[in-house]
Design a protein around this motif. Structure first.
Motif, PDB file in Angstrom:
ATOM      1  N   LEU A 103      26.689 -80.485  22.887  1.00 54.94           N
ATOM      2  CA  LEU A 103      26.814 -82.136  22.307  1.00 54.94           C
ATOM      3  C   LEU A 103      26.405 -82.931  23.363  1.00 54.94           C
ATOM      4  CD1 LEU A 103      29.518 -81.624  19.545  1.00 54.94           C
ATOM      5  CD2 LEU A 103      27.195 -82.174  19.285  1.00 54.94           C
ATOM      6  N   ILE A 104      27.179 -82.953  24.571  1.00 57.46           N
ATOM      7  CA  ILE A 104      27.112 -83.839  25.520  1.00 57.46           C
ATOM      8  C   ILE A 104      25.883 -83.775  26.140  1.00 57.46           C
ATOM      9  CG2 ILE A 104      27.853 -84.288  27.942  1.00 57.46           C
ATOM     10  CD1 ILE A 104      30.587 -83.371  27.155  1.00 57.46           C
ATOM     11  N   SER A 105      25.032 -82.770  26.012  1.00 60.03           N
ATOM     12  CA  SER A 105      23.682 -82.532  26.942  1.00 60.03           C
ATOM     13  C   SER A 105      22.895 -83.287  25.754  1.00 60.03           C
ATOM     14  CB  SER A 105      23.256 -81.190  26.935  1.00 60.03           C
ATOM     15  OG  SER A 105      23.152 -80.449  25.777  1.00 60.03           O
ATOM     16  N   LEU A 106      23.077 -83.257  24.450  1.00 57.22           N
ATOM     17  CA  LEU A 106      22.148 -84.145  23.573  1.00 57.22           C
ATOM     18  C   LEU A 106      22.207 -85.342  23.710  1.00 57.22           C
ATOM     19  CD1 LEU A 106      23.214 -82.145  20.150  1.00 57.22           C
ATOM     20  CD2 LEU A 106      21.250 -81.911  21.496  1.00 57.22           C
ATOM     21  N   PHE A 107      23.098 -85.981  24.198  1.00 57.65           N
ATOM     22  CA  PHE A 107      23.053 -87.294  24.315  1.00 57.65           C
ATOM     23  C   PHE A 107      22.749 -87.920  25.555  1.00 57.65           C
ATOM     24  CE2 PHE A 107      26.680 -86.995  20.957  1.00 57.65           C
ATOM     25  CZ  PHE A 107      26.125 -87.558  20.011  1.00 57.65           C
ATOM     26  N   GLY A 108      22.896 -86.861  26.781  1.00 57.97           N
ATOM     27  CA  GLY A 108      22.185 -87.091  27.918  1.00 57.97           C
ATOM     28  C   GLY A 108      20.807 -87.046  28.202  1.00 57.97           C
ATOM     29  N   SER A 109      20.094 -86.594  27.217  1.00 55.79           N
ATOM     30  CA  SER A 109      18.722 -86.350  27.194  1.00 55.79           C
ATOM     31  C   SER A 109      17.575 -87.253  26.766  1.00 55.79           C
ATOM     32  CB  SER A 109      18.227 -85.107  26.465  1.00 55.79           C
ATOM     33  OG  SER A 109      18.460 -85.313  25.216  1.00 55.79           O
ATOM     34  N   HIS A 110      18.390 -88.413  26.026  1.00 52.70           N
ATOM     35  CA  HIS A 110      17.960 -89.569  25.641  1.00 52.70           C
ATOM     36  C   HIS A 110      17.367 -90.622  26.654  1.00 52.70           C
ATOM     37  CE1 HIS A 110      19.023 -88.429  21.650  1.00 52.70           C
ATOM     38  NE2 HIS A 110      17.928 -87.891  21.732  1.00 52.70           N
TER      39      HIS A 110
END
Length: 110
Positions: A103-110
């Protein structure tokens, strides 16, 4: 080259580590170690979860009576109810950590 992130580690129980480079999960518990894909880890965790639910009323916590099948013909994991519960708690903690990291990586990729 592998880039490991610990998902669970306890000297007396075992470890679960995830490689972000190859997307493999390494698990060590007792005297066995396995390397699994993300999907295979989820399937293994589901199998352990199911067996744990079935063993809740076991009277002998230390007798190795639980047989966990593996994909390798002729190789099975033999556990006591106590060990099965420890493995479940370890995998549950690791699965929660892995989901959090995803989940954290999803937010970091934007």
């Amino acid at each position: 080259m592998c880039n490991y992130k610990p998902l669970f580690h306890d000297v007396s129980t075992g470890y679960v580590i995830y490689c972000f480079s190859c997307n493999m999960i390494k698990t060590g518990f007792g005297n066995f170690a396995v390397t699994l894909s993300r999907q295979d880890f989820a399937d293994f965790f589901d199998l352990i979860k199911k067996n744990t639910a079935e063993q809740l009323l076991s009277s002998d916590l230390y007798n190795k009576t639980i047989v966990i099948p593996t994909p390798c013909e002729g190789i099975k994991i033999l556990l006591s109810p106590k060990e099965l519960n420890e493995l479940f708690l370890m995998l549950d903690t690791a699965d929660t950590e892995l989901r959090s990291q995803e989940l954290i990586s999803l937010f970091g990729s934007h």
